[in-house]
Design a protein around this motif. Structure first.
Motif, PDB file in Angstrom:
ATOM      1  N   GLY A 352       0.804  -1.224   0.000  1.00 16.10           N
ATOM      2  CA  GLY A 352       0.000   0.000   0.000  1.00 16.10           C
ATOM      3  C   GLY A 352       0.834   1.269   0.000  1.00 16.10           C
ATOM      4  N   ALA A 353       2.141   1.124  -0.229  1.00 17.83           N
ATOM      5  CA  ALA A 353       3.011   2.312  -0.319  1.00 17.83           C
ATOM      6  C   ALA A 353       3.059   2.783  -1.770  1.00 17.83           C
ATOM      7  CB  ALA A 353       4.410   1.956   0.160  1.00 17.83           C
ATOM      8  N   VAL A 354       3.469   4.030  -1.987  1.00 15.39           N
ATOM      9  CA  VAL A 354       3.724   4.490  -3.347  1.00 15.39           C
ATOM     10  C   VAL A 354       5.234   4.565  -3.544  1.00 15.39           C
ATOM     11  CG1 VAL A 354       1.606   5.805  -3.640  1.00 15.39           C
ATOM     12  CG2 VAL A 354       3.633   6.953  -2.724  1.00 15.39           C
ATOM     13  N   VAL A 355       5.662   4.360  -4.801  1.00 19.87           N
ATOM     14  CA  VAL A 355       7.083   4.450  -5.117  1.00 19.87           C
ATOM     15  C   VAL A 355       7.256   5.570  -6.133  1.00 19.87           C
ATOM     16  CG1 VAL A 355       9.115   3.241  -5.934  1.00 19.87           C
ATOM     17  CG2 VAL A 355       7.331   1.966  -4.745  1.00 19.87           C
ATOM     18  N   SER A 356       8.154   6.509  -5.797  1.00 18.58           N
ATOM     19  CA  SER A 356       8.310   7.705  -6.635  1.00 18.58           C
ATOM     20  C   SER A 356       9.616   7.654  -7.417  1.00 18.58           C
ATOM     21  CB  SER A 356       8.304   8.939  -5.729  1.00 18.58           C
ATOM     22  OG  SER A 356       9.025  10.003  -6.288  1.00 18.58           O
ATOM     23  N   THR A 357       9.677   8.425  -8.478  1.00 17.53           N
ATOM     24  CA  THR A 357      10.916   8.681  -9.183  1.00 17.53           C
ATOM     25  C   THR A 357      11.870   9.417  -8.226  1.00 17.53           C
ATOM     26  OG1 THR A 357      11.819   9.749 -11.138  1.00 17.53           O
ATOM     27  CG2 THR A 357      10.038  10.887 -10.059  1.00 17.53           C
ATOM     28  N   PRO A 358      13.188   9.299  -8.448  1.00 16.25           N
ATOM     29  CA  PRO A 358      14.114  10.008  -7.558  1.00 16.25           C
ATOM     30  C   PRO A 358      13.828  11.514  -7.492  1.00 16.25           C
ATOM     31  CG  PRO A 358      15.340   8.509  -8.975  1.00 16.25           C
ATOM     32  CD  PRO A 358      13.916   8.499  -9.449  1.00 16.25           C
ATOM     33  N   THR A 359      13.814  12.058  -6.304  1.00 15.98           N
ATOM     34  CA  THR A 359      13.669  13.502  -6.075  1.00 15.98           C
ATOM     35  C   THR A 359      13.926  13.794  -4.595  1.00 15.98           C
ATOM     36  OG1 THR A 359      12.230  15.437  -6.230  1.00 15.98           O
ATOM     37  CG2 THR A 359      11.154  13.373  -5.671  1.00 15.98           C
ATOM     38  N   CYS A 360      14.410  15.006  -4.310  1.00 16.12           N
ATOM     39  CA  CYS A 360      14.533  15.431  -2.911  1.00 16.12           C
ATOM     40  C   CYS A 360      13.147  15.765  -2.365  1.00 16.12           C
ATOM     41  CB  CYS A 360      15.420  16.668  -2.806  1.00 16.12           C
ATOM     42  SG  CYS A 360      17.057  16.453  -3.521  1.00 16.12           S
ATOM     43  N   GLY A 361      12.258  16.181  -3.286  1.00 20.17           N
ATOM     44  CA  GLY A 361      10.856  16.493  -3.021  1.00 20.17           C
ATOM     45  C   GLY A 361      10.413  16.785  -1.607  1.00 20.17           C
ATOM     46  N   PRO A 362       9.871  15.796  -0.899  1.00 22.70           N
ATOM     47  CA  PRO A 362       9.258  16.069   0.403  1.00 22.70           C
ATOM     48  C   PRO A 362      10.257  16.431   1.506  1.00 22.70           C
ATOM     49  CG  PRO A 362       9.230  13.707  -0.057  1.00 22.70           C
ATOM     50  CD  PRO A 362       9.723  14.391  -1.303  1.00 22.70           C
ATOM     51  N   CYS A 363      11.509  15.978   1.382  1.00 25.34           N
ATOM     52  CA  CYS A 363      12.481  16.191   2.462  1.00 25.34           C
ATOM     53  C   CYS A 363      12.536  17.655   2.858  1.00 25.34           C
ATOM     54  CB  CYS A 363      13.865  15.704   2.040  1.00 25.34           C
ATOM     55  SG  CYS A 363      15.164  16.190   3.183  1.00 25.34           S
ATOM     56  N   LEU A 364      12.517  18.544   1.865  1.00 25.01           N
ATOM     57  CA  LEU A 364      12.611  19.976   2.160  1.00 25.01           C
ATOM     58  C   LEU A 364      11.270  20.680   1.939  1.00 25.01           C
ATOM     59  CD1 LEU A 364      14.480  21.928  -0.640  1.00 25.01           C
ATOM     60  CD2 LEU A 364      13.551  19.649  -0.960  1.00 25.01           C
ATOM     61  N   GLY A 365      10.187  19.897   1.943  1.00 21.32           N
ATOM     62  CA  GLY A 365       8.880  20.520   1.780  1.00 21.32           C
ATOM     63  C   GLY A 365       8.676  21.096   0.400  1.00 21.32           C
ATOM     64  N   GLY A 366       9.300  20.490  -0.590  1.00 19.75           N
ATOM     65  CA  GLY A 366       9.201  20.991  -1.960  1.00 19.75           C
ATOM     66  C   GLY A 366       7.944  20.514  -2.657  1.00 19.75           C
ATOM     67  N   HIS A 367       7.821  19.209  -2.794  1.00 27.78           N
ATOM     68  CA  HIS A 367       6.663  18.595  -3.446  1.00 27.78           C
ATOM     69  C   HIS A 367       6.679  17.094  -3.150  1.00 27.78           C
ATOM     70  CE1 HIS A 367       8.985  17.467  -7.418  1.00 27.78           C
ATOM     71  NE2 HIS A 367       9.816  17.542  -6.411  1.00 27.78           N
ATOM     72  N   MET A 368       5.691  16.364  -3.653  1.00 21.83           N
ATOM     73  CA  MET A 368       5.647  14.894  -3.532  1.00 21.83           C
ATOM     74  C   MET A 368       5.488  14.389  -2.096  1.00 21.83           C
ATOM     75  SD  MET A 368       5.727  13.559  -6.535  1.00 21.83           S
ATOM     76  CE  MET A 368       6.110  11.857  -6.182  1.00 21.83           C
ATOM     77  N   GLY A 369       4.671  15.090  -1.308  1.00 23.57           N
ATOM     78  CA  GLY A 369       4.430  14.592   0.037  1.00 23.57           C
ATOM     79  C   GLY A 369       4.547  15.669   1.091  1.00 23.57           C
ATOM     80  N   ILE A 370       3.761  16.740   0.903  1.00 22.78           N
ATOM     81  CA  ILE A 370       3.792  17.879   1.825  1.00 22.78           C
ATOM     82  C   ILE A 370       2.786  17.625   2.952  1.00 22.78           C
ATOM     83  CG2 ILE A 370       3.457  20.408   1.961  1.00 22.78           C
ATOM     84  CD1 ILE A 370       5.810  19.440   0.160  1.00 22.78           C
ATOM     85  N   LEU A 371       3.137  18.075   4.148  1.00 20.62           N
ATOM     86  CA  LEU A 371       2.267  17.854   5.310  1.00 20.62           C
ATOM     87  C   LEU A 371       1.308  19.021   5.539  1.00 20.62           C
ATOM     88  CD1 LEU A 371       4.980  16.532   7.801  1.00 20.62           C
ATOM     89  CD2 LEU A 371       3.344  15.160   6.471  1.00 20.62           C
ATOM     90  N   ALA A 372       0.096  18.690   5.956  1.00 19.75           N
ATOM     91  CA  ALA A 372      -0.897  19.709   6.328  1.00 19.75           C
ATOM     92  C   ALA A 372      -0.678  20.119   7.782  1.00 19.75           C
ATOM     93  CB  ALA A 372      -2.302  19.139   6.154  1.00 19.75           C
ATOM     94  N   LYS A 373      -1.375  21.148   8.184  1.00 18.86           N
ATOM     95  CA  LYS A 373      -1.306  21.631   9.572  1.00 18.86           C
ATOM     96  C   LYS A 373      -1.602  20.485  10.543  1.00 18.86           C
ATOM     97  CE  LYS A 373      -3.375  25.135  12.547  1.00 18.86           C
ATOM     98  NZ  LYS A 373      -4.266  26.274  12.613  1.00 18.86           N
ATOM     99  N   GLY A 374      -0.754  20.335  11.525  1.00 18.85           N
ATOM    100  CA  GLY A 374      -0.999  19.343  12.569  1.00 18.85           C
ATOM    101  C   GLY A 374      -0.603  17.915  12.211  1.00 18.85           C
ATOM    102  N   GLU A 375      -0.186  17.676  10.963  1.00 17.49           N
ATOM    103  CA  GLU A 375       0.175  16.309  10.581  1.00 17.49           C
ATOM    104  C   GLU A 375       1.585  15.948  11.048  1.00 17.49           C
ATOM    105  OE1 GLU A 375      -2.525  15.018   6.813  1.00 17.49           O
ATOM    106  OE2 GLU A 375      -0.600  15.939   6.313  1.00 17.49           O
TER     107      GLU A 375
END
Lengths: 420, 164
Positions: A352-375
């Protein structure tokens, strides 16, 4: 007086017999790195210098990894600016979508850095290559621009803390737990301006993947660089990946260290860094029930094949907890391909996980997995500052791939032992 | 180099992610970066900062990312000088390289309050708090740092032949 490993590499690149801490020196660079965020500023500055070409087209590299594949029009413009610059200057090692990976996983894999090199990168985690016995450090875009222009950078020679490793890691404990334990011990400025040098019989039990992860987070202790003594494991890795000849620098027996810290690897337990600093390290006897919304396994810290293998071992045949988004990001195309061939991607997708193409994306809050308030997220990334992965009121808990995988299954911060 | 301004004060470990959140790093436009400066730590900063103001902070200021966008955003917002107990090394280097005045002085930081008016004489390494009347000694800017800052950064200084 003897020199540390770092001081020896710096002396050799400055054409000096010896250097001592505090001395200002100008060193020759073997590689200058930038990414799609820092390179545009460097290019703007480089263009002010009126130079037609870079100092050596084989020794400059740009990797489009942070907001790539382009997250929006502005990000696309930034990548375009880098692409056009590298094209015009005939930069050999330009890595775009399709060839790119997360820079600090990609460069060792491509053999662009070997032991004894001096590397600057306009990315703070450039310290990763210390795992290969190189001096490498993060700088800003202006330093990158000057590096591209003249192949040199000035440094103040650092003093060092020596970490003597002994013992062997327990099952489900890996390099990430070691570095979180160390940062927990010395603090986020515990090695400010200094080198962290890793040596001792314990090295023999640490894979290149563990070492790259540990060196990667030296910056989270404020260090100028983290560096490992070169051994057969390093040399085998370099031989497998590079045609460049490694140069081995060993600290002198009488090298002076600010501090010597012994780390018994067999005593290290699974460790989690709580918001909002990497020094807030806790082990599972101090953790309790913390429900999570997202898990990220990837980044320059923990997106390597060994990390995916460890995660898959834990997730195999199990389901990601309801309400949890599990995002797995192989750090390079080669890792992605190998993970596919080994059947790891199937394990992740079936869980049930997703597998993404290589990217720094969410690590720095860029894209591909941004958190909402309180998450809340458990992430194998390297920073858990306020707003790092999204909303300023979201939370990031830093952990190993083993802990992140276990947490994805239970829906709360969990040790691997809880699910195995 | 002399600076006069009122103080905007923060605590320890102010990281580059709060100085300029990564979600805004899809631009290199200085004004746009400045318009989001300190946003995740202090939403009022942009509206209250005045040209020449002095930022004062605790230990390890600027830790985290190598993004030069961080000192660029601070400088472009109008801040003339940052006084902290200590700085993270990449931020320190970047600030000088782009011509943002930056100085370590732990004693002054402990005793300076938000809104105090500070006069800093960085040729001589003197920080004077006009509000409290107290004076602090710090290391003056070395000559090459003064030149870089006066000329708006390292690149300008090299391009104009001031630094060779």
């Amino acid at each position: 007086m003897g020199m540390t490993m770092t001081q020896k590499i710096l002396a050799s690149h400055a054409g000096l017999e010896s250097v001592k801490s505090g001395q200002l020196i100008l060193v020759n660079l073997d590689l200058v790195l930038g990414n799609d965020i820092t390179s545009p500023v460097a290019i703007r500055e480089f263009n002010k210098l009126g130079k037609d070409c870079v100092f050596d087209k084989d020794k400059v590299t740009m990797v489009m990894d942070h907001f790539a594949p382009n997250k929006d029009i502005k990000a696309a413009e930034q990548c375009k600016m880098c692409r056009e610059f590298c094209d015009e200057k005939e930069v050999t090692n330009f890595y775009d979508v399709g060839q790119m990976g997360i820079e600090h996983a990609l460069l060792p894999e491509k053999g662009l850095v070997v032991a004894g090199d001096t590397v600057i990168g306009a990315d703070s985690h450039t310290c990763t290559y210390g795992a290969l016995g190189a001096f490498s450090t993060g700088v800003g875009s202006t330093d990158m621009a000057c590096g591209m222009a003249i192949g040199k950078a000035w440094f103040k020679v650092p003093s060092a803390i020596k970490f003597v490793l002994k013992g062997k890691l327990n099952k489900y404990v890996s390099g990430k737990d070691v570095i979180l334990h160390i940062i927990g011990k010395i603090g986020v400025d515990g090695a400010l301006y200094r080198s962290m040098e890793f040596t001792g019989e314990g090295l023999a039990s640490l894979s290149m993947s563990d070492r790259l992860c540990i060196a990667n987070m030296a910056i989270e202790a404020g260090a100028k660089n983290g560096i490992f003594e070169v051994d057969d494991i390093t040399l085998d890795y370099i031989k497998e990946h590079s045609t460049k000849e490694p140069k081995i620098f060993k600290a002198d027996d009488d090298a002076e260290y600010d501090e010597v810290i012994e780390i018994n690897l067999s005593e290290i337990k699974s460790t989690v860094a709580f918001p909002h600093l990497p020094e807030n390290a806790r082990t599972f006897d101090e953790i309790g029930d913390i429900k999570i919304d997202q898990v990220v396994i990837g980044s320059c810290t923990n997106g390597r094949l060994e990390d995916l293998i460890a995660s898959a071992e834990i997730m195999k045949g199990k389901k990601v907890a309801k309400g949890v988004r599990a995002i797995i990001i192989p750090a390079t195309q080669e890792i992605y391909l190998k993970a596919m061939e080994m059947g790891l991607l199937k394990i992740f997708i079936e869980s049930g996980a997703v597998v993404s193409t290589p990217t720094c994306g969410p690590c720095l809050g860029g894209h591909m997995g941004i958190l909402a308030k309180g998450e809340r997220a458990v992430a194998t990334t390297n920073r858990n500052f306020v707003g790092r992965m999204g909303h300023p009121e979201s939370e990031v808990y830093l952990a190993s791939p083993e802990v992140a995988a276990a947490s994805a299954i239970t829906g709360k911060i969990s040790s691997p032992e809880e699910v195995m | 180099m002399k600076y006069t301004g009122s103080v905007i004060k923060y605590g320890d470990n102010v990281d580059t992610d709060v100085i300029i959140p990564a979600r805004y790093l899809n631009t290199i436009d200085k004004k746009e970066l400045a318009s989001h400066c300190m946003e995740d730590l202090d939403t009022t900063f942009v509206s209250r900062v005045k040209n020449g103001d002095i930022m004062v902070a605790g230990q390890n200021f600027g830790c985290g990312s190598s993004r030069e966008h961080a000192p660029i955003a601070i400088k472009e917002s109008g801040i003339s000088l940052v006084i902290a107990k200590s700085f993270a090394r990449i931020f320190y280097r970047n600030s000088i390289n782009i011509g943002l005045g930056i100085v370590e002085c732990p004693e002054a930081v402990d005793e300076i309050s938000e809104g105090d008016v500070i006069e800093a004489d960085m040729d001589n390494g003197i920080i004077y708090n006009k509000t409290t009347g107290k004076e602090y000694k710090t290391a003056p800017f070395p000559e090459f740092v003064q030149k870089i800052i006066e000329n708006g950064g390292l690149i300008n200084s090299i391009a104009e032949g001031i630094i060779k």
